[in-house]
Write a protein that holds these residues in place. Structure first.
Motif, mmCIF file in Angstrom:
data_model
loop_
_atom_site.group_PDB
_atom_site.id
_atom_site.type_symbol
_atom_site.label_atom_id
_atom_site.label_comp_id
_atom_site.label_asym_id
_atom_site.label_seq_id
_atom_site.Cartn_x
_atom_site.Cartn_y
_atom_site.Cartn_z
ATOM 1 N N CYS A 173 -5.278 5.318 -2.561
ATOM 2 C CA CYS A 173 -4.248 4.283 -2.471
ATOM 3 C C CYS A 173 -4.947 2.929 -2.609
ATOM 4 C CB CYS A 173 -3.579 4.362 -1.098
ATOM 5 S SG CYS A 173 -4.791 4.156 0.228
ATOM 6 N N CYS A 202 -6.970 -2.301 5.820
ATOM 7 C CA CYS A 202 -5.913 -2.313 4.802
ATOM 8 C C CYS A 202 -4.871 -3.375 5.178
ATOM 9 C CB CYS A 202 -5.241 -0.948 4.726
ATOM 10 S SG CYS A 202 -3.856 -0.955 3.580
ATOM 11 N N THR A 245 0.543 3.976 10.076
ATOM 12 C CA THR A 245 0.948 3.912 8.662
ATOM 13 C C THR A 245 0.953 5.258 7.952
ATOM 14 O OG1 THR A 245 -1.342 3.492 8.051
ATOM 15 C CG2 THR A 245 0.080 1.558 8.337
ATOM 16 N N CYS A 258 3.256 3.618 5.236
ATOM 17 C CA CYS A 258 3.005 2.840 4.016
ATOM 18 C C CYS A 258 3.520 3.539 2.764
ATOM 19 C CB CYS A 258 1.520 2.539 3.893
ATOM 20 S SG CYS A 258 0.589 3.963 3.335
HETATM 21 FE FE1 SF4 Z 1 -3.833 3.512 2.109
HETATM 22 FE FE2 SF4 Z 1 -1.544 3.235 3.359
HETATM 23 FE FE3 SF4 Z 1 -3.791 3.540 4.782
HETATM 24 FE FE4 SF4 Z 1 -3.352 1.275 3.454
HETATM 25 S S1 SF4 Z 1 -2.151 2.035 5.134
HETATM 26 S S2 SF4 Z 1 -5.270 2.473 3.488
HETATM 27 S S3 SF4 Z 1 -2.250 1.962 1.625
HETATM 28 S S4 SF4 Z 1 -2.878 5.043 3.407
#
Ligand code: SF4
Length: 334
Positions: free
Chosen positions: A34, A118, A187, A217
């Motif tokens: 991602c 992130c 997330t 997310c």
């Molecule tokens: Fe990946 Fe989602 Fe984790 Fe961000 S929050 S690192 S986009 S899995």
């Protein structure tokens, strides 16, 4: 073709893997890296280029064995605690984020920090800060002990209450009707399981408020939708990912719930037990958000050698999101 579709051959064929060219692989898309993982891994790579080895990384930069081992070979030193990095060293915070206390500890040790958290985790941190400032109690749906949850809860530990699974709802204290309540989440949870927990939370606390936007997310959601789309047609589902990767483990659960007859999580193709393929005609395949594509290609090669050479990619979403590197590592700072 399934045994049910060809009953005449069911007994003789079901114990055997397909002959070359007869097995099918349904390949989920999106899968793998991602935007947050891409950014975190590149943060360590660019830091090694710019500052030279060693660059210290607090915890696993992302939860993937291959990624961690590869970066370690290049000079990254993974430490469990901030104080393990020598004074003045470069220290990268992982994609899962850290609490303000960890930032403070790094400052006190004069560490030069690079934050690979992130941005979608940072968004949840900011929500916790805002709701705590506005006098709320926060019900944080997530897994106890997960680094992301520790970092997020650390923003307002006195008013954040972890809800780990359906059982976690019962363990919550009784909040008075005039106490403001909101739920937020980790997330990388299962969307369906989280909605079940939230339903129970609403039943228990009528005045509970929903968050302004989803915390699970886009990458977690997209990978789960892609797995759901093919799981019912899969006799076996393989998810490439590490045991400590929350989003990868959720994909195994989603595959089973969505109808795959069996599902396994593997780091590498060599961990696939050939007996799993007995009687299997269709293999579903995906990978967690921290998994490089090379590991999926190795699984495809392993399967092709065993007769599963018909590969169909099933795409349920297109992803175009990217995140900028931490400021010190952007090109104009070189
Ligand atoms: Fe990946 Fe989602 Fe984790 Fe961000 S929050 S690192 S986009 S899995």
């Amino acid at each position: 073709m399934t045994d049910a579709a060809n009953p005449a051959n069911a007994t003789t064929e079901s114990a055997l893997a397909p002959t070359p060219g007869h097995g099918r692989v349904l390949l989920a898309a999106p899968r793998g890296y991602c935007a947050g993982v891409d950014r975190a891994v590149e943060t360590v790579e660019k830091a090694l280029e710019k500052y030279g080895a060693p660059v210290y990384v607090r915890k696993e930069i992302v939860h993937n064995r291959y990624v961690v081992d590869t970066l370690a070979e290049r000079g990254a030193v993974f430490v469990d605690q901030t104080f393990e990095a020598p004074e003045g060293a470069h220290l990268v915070f992982s994609a899962h984020g850290v609490s303000p206390a960890v930032h403070e500890e790094a400052r006190s040790l004069s560490l030069k920090t690079l934050d690979a958290t992130c941005p979608l985790v940072t968004k949840v941190h900011n929500e916790v800060k805002r709701f705590a400032r506005d006098g709320y109690h926060i019900l944080l749906v997530g897994h106890e002990g997960h680094e992301e949850v520790e970092g997020t809860a650390g923003e307002a530990p006195d008013v954040t209450h972890l809800v780990d699974g359906v059982e976690g709802v019962e363990k919550l204290p009784d909040f008075l009707h005039n106490e403001k309540l909101v739920w937020l989440s980790q997330t990388t949870l299962s969307v369906d399981e989280t909605m079940e927990i939230v339903k129970l939370l609403h039943e228990k606390f009528e005045h509970l408020q929903d968050p302004p936007s989803d915390d699970i997310c886009y990458a977690t959601q997209n990978r789960q939708v892609a797995v759901k789309a093919i799981a019912a047609d899969s006799d076996l589902f393989i998810v490439v990912g590490s045991q400590n990767s929350s989003n990868s483990k959720r994909l195994v659960e989603v595959a089973l719930q969505a109808g795959s007859k069996a599902a396994y999580l593997v780091d590498y193709a060599k961990q696939i037990d050939p007996s799993w393929l007995e009687g299997v005609h269709t293999v579903g395949l995906s990978s967690g958000a921290s998994v490089p594509e090379i590991l999926v290609q190795e699984v495809l090669a392993f399967l092709a050698e065993r007769g599963f050479s018909d590969v169909e990619e099933v795409t349920t979403a297109a992803e175009k999101i990217t995140f900028a590197l931490p400021r010190d590592l952007r090109p104009q700072h070189n």
